[in-house]
Design a protein around this motif. Structure first.
Motif, PDB file in Angstrom:
ATOM      1  N   THR A 216       0.505  -1.258   0.304  1.00  0.00           N
ATOM      2  CA  THR A 216      -0.321   0.167   0.216  1.00  0.00           C
ATOM      3  C   THR A 216       0.776   1.263   0.605  1.00  0.00           C
ATOM      4  N   SER A 217       1.607   1.336   1.029  1.00  0.00           N
ATOM      5  CA  SER A 217       2.546   2.785   0.898  1.00  0.00           C
ATOM      6  C   SER A 217       3.755   2.835  -0.261  1.00  0.00           C
ATOM      7  N   LEU A 218       3.616   1.817  -1.046  1.00  0.00           N
ATOM      8  CA  LEU A 218       4.349   1.400  -1.899  1.00  0.00           C
ATOM      9  C   LEU A 218       3.445   2.147  -3.631  1.00  0.00           C
ATOM     10  N   ALA A 219       2.544   1.509  -3.293  1.00  0.00           N
ATOM     11  CA  ALA A 219       1.622   1.983  -4.047  1.00  0.00           C
ATOM     12  C   ALA A 219       1.039   3.852  -4.432  1.00  0.00           C
ATOM     13  N   GLU A 220       0.946   4.349  -3.279  1.00  0.00           N
ATOM     14  CA  GLU A 220       0.735   5.525  -2.705  1.00  0.00           C
ATOM     15  C   GLU A 220       1.460   6.555  -2.921  1.00  0.00           C
ATOM     16  N   ALA A 221       3.150   6.188  -2.534  1.00  0.00           N
ATOM     17  CA  ALA A 221       4.388   6.521  -3.332  1.00  0.00           C
ATOM     18  C   ALA A 221       4.826   7.576  -4.191  1.00  0.00           C
ATOM     19  N   ALA A 222       4.742   8.272  -4.992  1.00  0.00           N
ATOM     20  CA  ALA A 222       5.247   8.813  -5.980  1.00  0.00           C
ATOM     21  C   ALA A 222       6.344   9.055  -6.406  1.00  0.00           C
ATOM     22  N   VAL A 223       7.299   8.284  -7.496  1.00  0.00           N
ATOM     23  CA  VAL A 223       8.523   8.719  -7.343  1.00  0.00           C
ATOM     24  C   VAL A 223       8.937   9.996  -7.631  1.00  0.00           C
ATOM     25  N   LYS A 224       9.717  10.234  -6.508  1.00  0.00           N
ATOM     26  CA  LYS A 224       9.982  12.028  -7.076  1.00  0.00           C
ATOM     27  C   LYS A 224      11.689  11.777  -8.002  1.00  0.00           C
ATOM     28  N   PRO A 225      11.468  13.596  -8.403  1.00  0.00           N
ATOM     29  CA  PRO A 225      12.352  14.225  -9.308  1.00  0.00           C
ATOM     30  C   PRO A 225      13.637  13.966  -8.506  1.00  0.00           C
TER      31      PRO A 225
ATOM     32  N   ALA B 189      34.922 -11.365   0.648  1.00  0.00           N
ATOM     33  CA  ALA B 189      35.160 -10.152  -0.017  1.00  0.00           C
ATOM     34  C   ALA B 189      33.721 -10.114  -1.157  1.00  0.00           C
ATOM     35  N   ASN B 190      33.402 -10.828  -1.304  1.00  0.00           N
ATOM     36  CA  ASN B 190      31.671 -11.162  -2.035  1.00  0.00           C
ATOM     37  C   ASN B 190      30.931 -10.133  -1.816  1.00  0.00           C
ATOM     38  N   LYS B 191      31.174  -9.667  -0.593  1.00  0.00           N
ATOM     39  CA  LYS B 191      29.750  -8.840   0.235  1.00  0.00           C
ATOM     40  C   LYS B 191      30.319  -7.713   0.220  1.00  0.00           C
ATOM     41  N   ALA B 192      31.754  -7.320   0.353  1.00  0.00           N
ATOM     42  CA  ALA B 192      32.603  -6.040  -0.250  1.00  0.00           C
ATOM     43  C   ALA B 192      32.366  -5.989  -1.883  1.00  0.00           C
ATOM     44  N   TRP B 193      32.542  -6.443  -2.555  1.00  0.00           N
ATOM     45  CA  TRP B 193      32.285  -6.355  -4.010  1.00  0.00           C
ATOM     46  C   TRP B 193      31.058  -5.791  -4.331  1.00  0.00           C
ATOM     47  N   GLN B 194      29.986  -6.475  -3.291  1.00  0.00           N
ATOM     48  CA  GLN B 194      28.394  -6.005  -4.020  1.00  0.00           C
ATOM     49  C   GLN B 194      28.338  -4.936  -3.381  1.00  0.00           C
ATOM     50  N   ALA B 195      28.845  -4.656  -2.677  1.00  0.00           N
ATOM     51  CA  ALA B 195      28.261  -2.948  -1.719  1.00  0.00           C
ATOM     52  C   ALA B 195      29.389  -2.245  -3.220  1.00  0.00           C
ATOM     53  N   ASN B 196      30.037  -2.360  -3.602  1.00  0.00           N
ATOM     54  CA  ASN B 196      30.720  -1.508  -4.699  1.00  0.00           C
ATOM     55  C   ASN B 196      29.809  -1.854  -6.375  1.00  0.00           C
ATOM     56  N   THR B 197      28.897  -2.740  -6.606  1.00  0.00           N
ATOM     57  CA  THR B 197      28.971  -2.983  -7.796  1.00  0.00           C
ATOM     58  C   THR B 197      27.398  -3.564  -8.015  1.00  0.00           C
ATOM     59  N   THR B 198      26.116  -3.743  -6.479  1.00  0.00           N
ATOM     60  CA  THR B 198      24.766  -4.392  -7.331  1.00  0.00           C
ATOM     61  C   THR B 198      24.421  -3.433  -5.861  1.00  0.00           C
ATOM     62  N   GLY B 199      23.303  -3.719  -6.373  1.00  0.00           N
ATOM     63  CA  GLY B 199      21.569  -3.600  -4.777  1.00  0.00           C
ATOM     64  C   GLY B 199      21.830  -1.516  -5.330  1.00  0.00           C
ATOM     65  N   GLY B 200      20.716  -0.868  -4.646  1.00  0.00           N
ATOM     66  CA  GLY B 200      20.290   0.369  -4.030  1.00  0.00           C
ATOM     67  C   GLY B 200      19.958   1.689  -5.033  1.00  0.00           C
ATOM     68  N   VAL B 201      19.482   0.392  -5.867  1.00  0.00           N
ATOM     69  CA  VAL B 201      19.160   1.366  -7.335  1.00  0.00           C
ATOM     70  C   VAL B 201      17.739   1.411  -6.789  1.00  0.00           C
ATOM     71  N   ASP B 202      17.387   0.299  -6.365  1.00  0.00           N
ATOM     72  CA  ASP B 202      15.738  -0.287  -6.615  1.00  0.00           C
ATOM     73  C   ASP B 202      15.229  -0.385  -5.365  1.00  0.00           C
ATOM     74  N   VAL B 203      13.643  -0.116  -5.265  1.00  0.00           N
ATOM     75  CA  VAL B 203      12.936  -0.901  -3.564  1.00  0.00           C
ATOM     76  C   VAL B 203      13.279  -2.069  -3.906  1.00  0.00           C
ATOM     77  N   PRO B 204      13.580  -3.450  -2.939  1.00  0.00           N
ATOM     78  CA  PRO B 204      12.981  -4.484  -3.287  1.00  0.00           C
ATOM     79  C   PRO B 204      12.267  -4.661  -2.747  1.00  0.00           C
ATOM     80  N   LYS B 205      11.234  -6.288  -3.679  1.00  0.00           N
ATOM     81  CA  LYS B 205      10.887  -6.419  -3.725  1.00  0.00           C
ATOM     82  C   LYS B 205       9.400  -7.202  -1.809  1.00  0.00           C
ATOM     83  N   SER B 206       8.115  -6.449  -2.251  1.00  0.00           N
ATOM     84  CA  SER B 206       7.786  -7.281  -0.697  1.00  0.00           C
ATOM     85  C   SER B 206       7.444  -8.189  -0.674  1.00  0.00           C
ATOM     86  N   LEU B 207       7.270  -8.915   0.926  1.00  0.00           N
ATOM     87  CA  LEU B 207       7.682 -10.241   1.091  1.00  0.00           C
ATOM     88  C   LEU B 207       5.886 -10.828   0.770  1.00  0.00           C
TER      89      LEU B 207
END
Length: 214
Positions: A32-41, A187-205
């Protein structure tokens, strides 16, 4: 004693049984929160004030030796099961109300799992600024075909670890106490902190297949 640590992602239960703490209610509120939230510039001033770099958490069991004990009990439990997966337990003697062999093995398995859970530790990593990461990667990555990445991974872990902070010498000392899978996870998690994630909201449960089918 109940372990209050919920670092493994478990949702703490509400003693009062409040519906807002159930997985279904949480998923509904999130959707509900995601549906009501508008993507801001994008706002440069907002990012400069509130923006944070990506962080990742590596979790490792520092008692890797317990894996062998866990595997042994699993094999012994498998010996008490039939071809269809049913438990073939040894009959107890008349009047014997003690635990069955399968129950004993299950108790042993849970004891090892509990010990392994108590030996879990985490390291939190934060990605480098975007204008630093490419240069750092280029400067530290070894050249050649199929290079040895040991020194690279050591430097990467030390450069990105924030909780706890780790020096290169400390990371090298960990190599003598931990196995390759444990160090690879760091090492994988250190690498992922620099290369993946953080660009979108994860899917809900509620959108997970296991949740939807449950």
């Amino acid at each position: 004693m109940t372990n209050p640590d919920v670092s493994l992602g478990e949702i703490p239960s509400d003693p009062a049984g409040h519906p807002a703490h159930t997985p279904t209610a949480i998923a509904e509120v999130t959707i509900t929160s995601l549906a009501e939230a508008a993507v801001k510039p994008l706002s440069v001033s907002e990012i400069l004030e509130h923006g944070r770099r990506i962080e990742r958490t590596a979790r490792i069991c520092i008692r890797g030796d317990l894996q062998a004990e866990y595997d042994r009990i699993i094999l012994e439990l498998a010996g008490l099961m039939g071809p269809s997966g049913e438990v073939i337990d040894v009959s107890l003697a008349d009047g014997d109300e003690g635990p069955t062999p399968a129950q004993i093995k299950h108790a042993e398995l849970e004891a090892v799992r509990h010990e392994m859970s108590g030996a879990m530790r985490f390291v939190r990593f934060r990605g480098m600024p975007s204008d630093e990461w490419p240069g750092w990667d280029k400067a530290h990555r070894p050249k050649g075909e199929d290079p040895d990445l040991t020194e690279y991974n050591t430097a990467l872990i030390a450069a990105c670890a924030i909780e706890p902070k780790l020096s290169v010498d400390e990371v090298n000392s960990l190599r003598g106490a931990l196995g390759s899978p444990q160090m690879v996870e760091l090492a994988n998690k250190a690498w992922q902190a620099n290369t993946t994630g953080g660009v979108d909201v994860p899917k809900s449960l509620g959108s997970w297949p296991s949740r939807a089918q449950g």
